[in-house]
Design an enzyme around this catalytic site. Structure first.
Site, PDB file in Angstrom:
ATOM      1  N   GLU A 255       0.714  -1.235   0.050  1.00  0.00           N
ATOM      2  CA  GLU A 255       0.022  -0.021   0.049  1.00  0.00           C
ATOM      3  C   GLU A 255       0.740   1.166   0.082  1.00  0.00           C
ATOM      4  OE1 GLU A 255      -4.116  -1.279   2.246  1.00  0.00           O
ATOM      5  OE2 GLU A 255      -2.367  -1.148   3.389  1.00  0.00           O
TER       6      GLU A 255
HETATM    7  C1  ACM Z   1      -2.056  -5.483   4.065  1.00  0.00           C
HETATM    8  O1  ACM Z   1      -2.842  -5.858   4.436  1.00  0.00           O
HETATM    9  N1  ACM Z   1      -1.710  -4.227   3.836  1.00  0.00           N
HETATM   10  C2  ACM Z   1      -0.682  -6.205   3.637  1.00  0.00           C
END
Ligand code: ACM
Length: 532
Positions: free
Chosen positions: A345
């Site tokens: 992310e």
């Molecule tokens: C994640 O759940 N951002 C690895």
């Protein structure tokens, strides 16, 4: 073929019991059948490669039972001491551990005669009226066998004070070895800090299901939870009081705490995999050290649950000094082979910058003697084949991951809509999140790590992991409620042969396991899918 036939017979019997439970007229008969000693070989979680109950009399654990360990082996002795600690509270028996010949009923833990089939993590276990013998090629194998033995005893063995009852282990035999060498749980101590004692309790619980790695998510936007000597303000300021989600709680692990956790996990044959998430999920670090930001100014600390807004500054040299210092210090604290660098992310890091960052950082992990893990997105950097991407997405197609596998990378399977223990069970669950959907016990169980993602076959699977993110979880009770019974489902996918996979069998076995959780005081979710 023989293996399959026997396993099918065992599972078929469990399925029959379930059918009986569904029909009231057969219920009494089913209850009686379930209490037959033989059924304990059908109740094991994770399901073993082979298990047979024998007709002969049971082994009776009594006040004179001793644990006899492989002569001259410290490792066997330590597993023996661990087993004795598990057996003493509920039985009230002294349970001596010796490496001398024992006259009287004994539980033998031997590092010879196991055979090659059980490999370096499996074991064979034989029970007759005179002796229980666990044989393995390694201490890990003995420890796995001991977990099976604990499940073969009555559920009250998990109680923490003496229970007046008989302690029989039905006669039989188990031959066992795992499907995947890497079977992990992850705990997020960044969103809410969880104390060393809470982490140890979770370690004890996951060890029971033959989980052999604990991935600790140590840093995130909200908090930095591990002491780093060369950046001394990181943990005290980035992990201080009020740094938990919504400003609740805080805290961090000193190096001493961490070393103690590593040793404790080792005593449960679990290796800790530390994660320092980067280049995103770094607001805590960026709020403490202004010089890590492109404009040189610290950002405000944040305790909300937004994701994808923070990034280390890719063009600054100090970024790589910081990252190298942290990786070096974390590697020094880590006897295990793996170090996780996150990489998920990173929406505030343009793709080109992300690749440049990873291409500088991945070699640093290797420089300090570790093999890098990274979340799915790390594949964007076309990492060397030694790097292990951890698949966490909810789709079953991922071109970048499939390309990495084609190049030779192995993958950890943690699909969020199956393996994330922080998703709510259903609309009534008070804790947890919903972005990957509801995950009832059956959803957590009904998938196959060896064929879940296109282009990622059985041979490309490094292992299976059940992550537990803690945005909504503050206490050990909260952790237990989300992990049980789903953690055992993921543990079974990691350990048991694919051909033994059977939901009806698994739910019948979970119902038995519930008695153990009750005896032990585990705060588990009483899923309506299970006939507790
Ligand atoms: C994640 O759940 N951002 C690895």
């Amino acid at each position: 073929m023989q293996k399959r036939t026997r396993m099918a017979a065992v599972l078929g019997a469990a399925a029959l019991t379930m059918t009986a439970l569904a029909h009231p007229a057969m219920a009494e008969q089913a209850t009686t059948a379930a209490q037959q000693p033989a059924s304990r070989y059908e109740a094991l979680i994770p399901a073993p490669l082979e298990a047979d109950a024998h007709q002969g009399p049971a082994f009776e654990l009594g006040p004179h039972t001793v644990i006899r360990t492989q002569r001259g082996s410290d490792e066997a002795r330590q597993v023996g001491e661990y087993l004795a600690e598990q057996l003493r509270p509920a039985t009230g028996y002294p349970i001596k551990v010796t490496d001398r010949a024992a006259d009287g009923p004994s539980i033998a833990l031997l590092l010879r005669g196991a055979g090659t089939r059980v490999g370096d993590q499996g074991y064979r276990l034989d029970v007759n009226r005179n002796e229980i013998t666990i044989r393995a090629n390694t201490g890990d194998g003995l420890f796995a066998g001991v977990q099976t033995l604990r499940q073969l005893l009555p559920a009250e063995i998990a109680a923490d004070s003496p229970r007046a009852r008989e302690w029989s282990v039905p006669a039989g035999r188990v031959v066992d070895a795992p499907r995947f060498a890497y079977r992990a749980a992850m705990l997020d101590i960044a969103r809410h800090f969880h104390t060393p004692d809470e982490i140890k309790s979770y370690i004890d619980q996951i060890a029971h299901y033959k989980i052999n790695y604990l991935h600790l998510h140590l840093t995130d936007d909200q908090g930095w939870r591990i002491e780093i000597d060369s950046w001394p303000r990181l943990a005290p300021e980035g992990g201080g009081e009020g740094t938990g989600v919504d400003g609740v709680g805080g805290g961090y692990l000193t190096k001493e705490d961490y070393a103690d956790l590593v040793a404790y996990a080792e005593s449960r044959h679990i290796t800790i995999v530390p994660e320092i998430d980067m280049p995103g999920h770094t607001n805590a670090a960026l709020s403490v050290y202004g010089e890590l930001n492109c404009d040189g100014k610290p950002v405000p600390p944040r305790t909300d649950t937004e994701v994808g807004y923070s990034s280390l500054c890719i063009d600054l040299d100090i970024t790589y000094r910081f990252v190298e210092d942290v990786i070096r210090e974390i590697a020094e604290l880590t006897p295990g082979p793996y170090l996780h660098i996150g990489g998920d992310e990173a929406h505030a890091t343009p793709d080109e910058d992300y690749r440049a960052f990873m291409q500088r950082v991945l070699p640093l992990v290797e420089k300090y003697g570790k093999r890098a893990f990274g979340w799915t997105e790390v594949t964007k950097a076309e990492p060397p084949t030694s790097v292990v991407p951890q698949f966490w997405h909810t789709n079953r197609e991922n071109a970048s991951l499939a390309e990495a596998v084609a190049r030779g990378n192995k993958v950890i399977m943690s699909p969020a809509n199956k393996a994330y223990l922080d998703m709510k069970y259903d609309e009534n669950t008070q804790l947890g999140l919903t972005w990957a959907g509801y995950i009832e016990v059956k959803d957590a169980y009904e998938w196959d790590p060896g064929s879940h993602v296109s282009g990622v076959g059985e041979d490309a699977v490094f292992g299976v992991e059940a992550p537990l993110w803690s945005e909504t979880l503050r206490s050990l009770d909260d952790i237990e409620f989300m992990a049980f019974p789903r953690l055992p489902a993921i543990a079974e996918l990691g350990w048991s042969p694919a051909e033994s996979h059977d939901w009806e069998s698994f739910r019948a076995r979970l119902a038995e396991e519930g008695k153990r959780w009750e005896a032990e005081g585990v705060n588990f979710y009483r899923s309506p899918q299970i006939d507790w």
